[in-house]
Design a protein around this motif. Structure first.
Motif, mmCIF file in Angstrom:
data_model
loop_
_atom_site.group_PDB
_atom_site.id
_atom_site.type_symbol
_atom_site.label_atom_id
_atom_site.label_comp_id
_atom_site.label_asym_id
_atom_site.label_seq_id
_atom_site.Cartn_x
_atom_site.Cartn_y
_atom_site.Cartn_z
ATOM 1 N N TYR A 1 -1.631 5.650 -3.075
ATOM 2 C CA TYR A 1 -2.570 4.732 -3.222
ATOM 3 C C TYR A 1 -2.534 3.861 -4.651
ATOM 4 O O TYR A 1 -2.845 2.607 -4.942
ATOM 5 N N GLN B 1 -10.327 6.127 -0.829
ATOM 6 C CA GLN B 1 -9.455 5.433 -1.556
ATOM 7 C C GLN B 1 -8.420 4.575 -1.081
ATOM 8 O O GLN B 1 -7.906 3.502 -1.510
ATOM 9 N N GLN B 2 -7.878 5.168 0.277
ATOM 10 C CA GLN B 2 -7.294 4.258 0.930
ATOM 11 C C GLN B 2 -7.327 3.012 1.570
ATOM 12 O O GLN B 2 -6.639 2.115 1.480
ATOM 13 N N ASN C 1 -10.375 -2.673 -9.640
ATOM 14 C CA ASN C 1 -8.883 -2.224 -8.908
ATOM 15 C C ASN C 1 -8.467 -3.450 -7.880
ATOM 16 O O ASN C 1 -7.413 -3.771 -7.874
ATOM 17 N N ALA D 1 -7.079 0.645 -1.505
ATOM 18 C CA ALA D 1 -5.869 0.346 -1.895
ATOM 19 C C ALA D 1 -5.522 -0.898 -0.767
ATOM 20 O O ALA D 1 -4.741 -1.775 -1.201
ATOM 21 N N ARG E 1 -7.008 -3.835 -1.906
ATOM 22 C CA ARG E 1 -6.527 -4.608 -3.144
ATOM 23 C C ARG E 1 -4.990 -5.234 -2.589
ATOM 24 O O ARG E 1 -4.558 -6.479 -3.152
ATOM 25 N N VAL F 1 0.831 -1.310 0.118
ATOM 26 C CA VAL F 1 -0.153 -0.033 -0.049
ATOM 27 C C VAL F 1 0.953 1.117 -0.099
ATOM 28 O O VAL F 1 1.772 1.398 0.983
ATOM 29 N N LEU G 1 -4.172 3.433 -7.532
ATOM 30 C CA LEU G 1 -5.496 3.156 -8.207
ATOM 31 C C LEU G 1 -5.533 3.317 -9.581
ATOM 32 O O LEU G 1 -5.129 4.236 -10.014
#
Length: 360
Positions: free
Chosen positions: A88, A143-144, A99, A147, A150, A84, A90
């Protein structure tokens, strides 16, 4: 947290120009299931250490082991680590679900496996209801989380984080710190986290490795790091400190007497075994200093000081006190303190010897 060793750095060094070592003789064991933070100022070697672990940088010397096997020359995509970043990283043209699915796609998971794992990973970070949105439609905190999902979706054995909360505002950052800590506890994975923010490291970590000039100055549990700093750098970098400069007047059994420029003598712990006549720094946490009225008898290890500012910090008051021949002393007192000095008043500051630590 397990005591079993997962990762081992053995004599690892890194230079980019063949002259200056960014990381020097790094010997570090990372335990399975722990939350380890690499803490230090810019240029201290912490991010380079993380990048070598991730495989994006290669050591100039030494070896990195995973479960006892060398991975120094193993490419990043074969290390099975989640990553991470602060920005991010993305893909803006892909939905949140796509994503998060990306690491599974490149690993050739079937469509059904991908869908199940993506749903589970988004559920971990409470983002499963936004899977059809695009990154541009999300806040920084959301968004964090994506991430992070993911990084977790392919069940990595290690999650590496490079200042992932740095772009968030203070309130959201503090909220995400608690969420990350809770998620770590829930998953039992090994987290390695890079930060320059000492409060962030203390909040989340099981252990913290403090870097300076490419060397780990101290690695310890958070209470050990705060209460018993190993040297002057760690004492100054981790937490608030009030510092007194002076000369060692005498030594005895792990303690020493410190003579200040004013002639006052204080006793404290001789952490680095400073010899008589050495110039030293004595450090104490501001909340350990006792404040006594001018007319009181505070006893030994006391200094007379004049209160400058009295600052309200919400959960405590902070005094800035002038001392002869020293920088201003910072003192923290509870809001419930029966006597609160006023600006301009003279007070006695008592420094308990067991909390005054003397460093070379």
């Amino acid at each position: 947290m397990s005591s079993q060793e997962l990762v081992k750095f053995a004599g690892v060094e890194k230079t980019y120009d063949g002259k200056t070592l960014v990381v020097r003789d790094l010997n570090l064991d990372i335990r399975a299931g722990e939350f380890l933070s690499l803490l230090g100022p810019s240029g201290s070697g912490k991010t380079t250490t993380l990048m070598m672990l991730a495989g994006f940088e290669s050591p100039t010397a030494g070896e990195i082991f995973l479960n006892g096997k060398p991975i120094t020359r193993t490419p990043p995509h074969k290390r099975n680590f989640g990553m991470v970043f602060q920005n991010y990283a993305l893909f803006p043209h892909m939905t949140i679900a796509d994503n998060v699915a990306y690491p599974l796609t490149v690993r050739n998971f079937s469509k059904a496996e991908r869908e199940a794992k993506v749903l589970r990973a988004l559920g971990m970070v409470q983002m499963d209801n936004l899977s059809a949105r695009y990154p541009g439609q999300l806040s920084g905190g959301q968004q964090q989380r994506v991430a992070l999902a993911r990084a977790l979706v392919f069940d990595p054995q290690l999650v590496l984080m490079d200042e992932p909360l740095g772009a968030l505002d203070k309130q959201l950052r503090e909220h995400m710190q608690l969420e990350l800590k809770a998620l770590h506890r829930q998953l039992g994975l090994t987290f390695v986290y890079v930060t320059h923010d000492q409060s962030e490291a203390l909040t989340m970590s099981d252990r913290v490795a403090v870097f300076s000039d490419g060397i780990i100055q101290q690695i310890d549990i958070v209470t050990g790091l705060y209460e018993t700093p190993a040297n002057h750098f760690v004492a100054g970098f981790v937490g608030d400190n009030t510092v007194f400069d002076g000369t060692v007047a005498a030594t005895r059994d792990g303690q020493c007497d410190l003579r200040l420029a004013s002639g006052t003598v204080l006793s404290g712990l001789n952490v680095n075994a400073a010899a008589t006549s050495s110039r030293v720094h004595a450090c104490i946490r501001p909340e350990r200093i006792e404040v006594h009225p001018a007319g009181a008898s505070p006893g030994v290890n006391s200094l007379e000081a004049k209160v400058g500012d009295v600052i309200y910090f919400g959960d405590h008051l902070r005094l800035r006190c002038a001392l002869p021949g020293q920088v201003d002393a910072t003192v923290k007192i509870a809001l419930s303190s029966p006597t609160v000095p006023q600006s301009g008043q003279t007070v006695w500051l008592r420094l308990p010897p067991e909390h005054l630590r003397v460093y070379l």
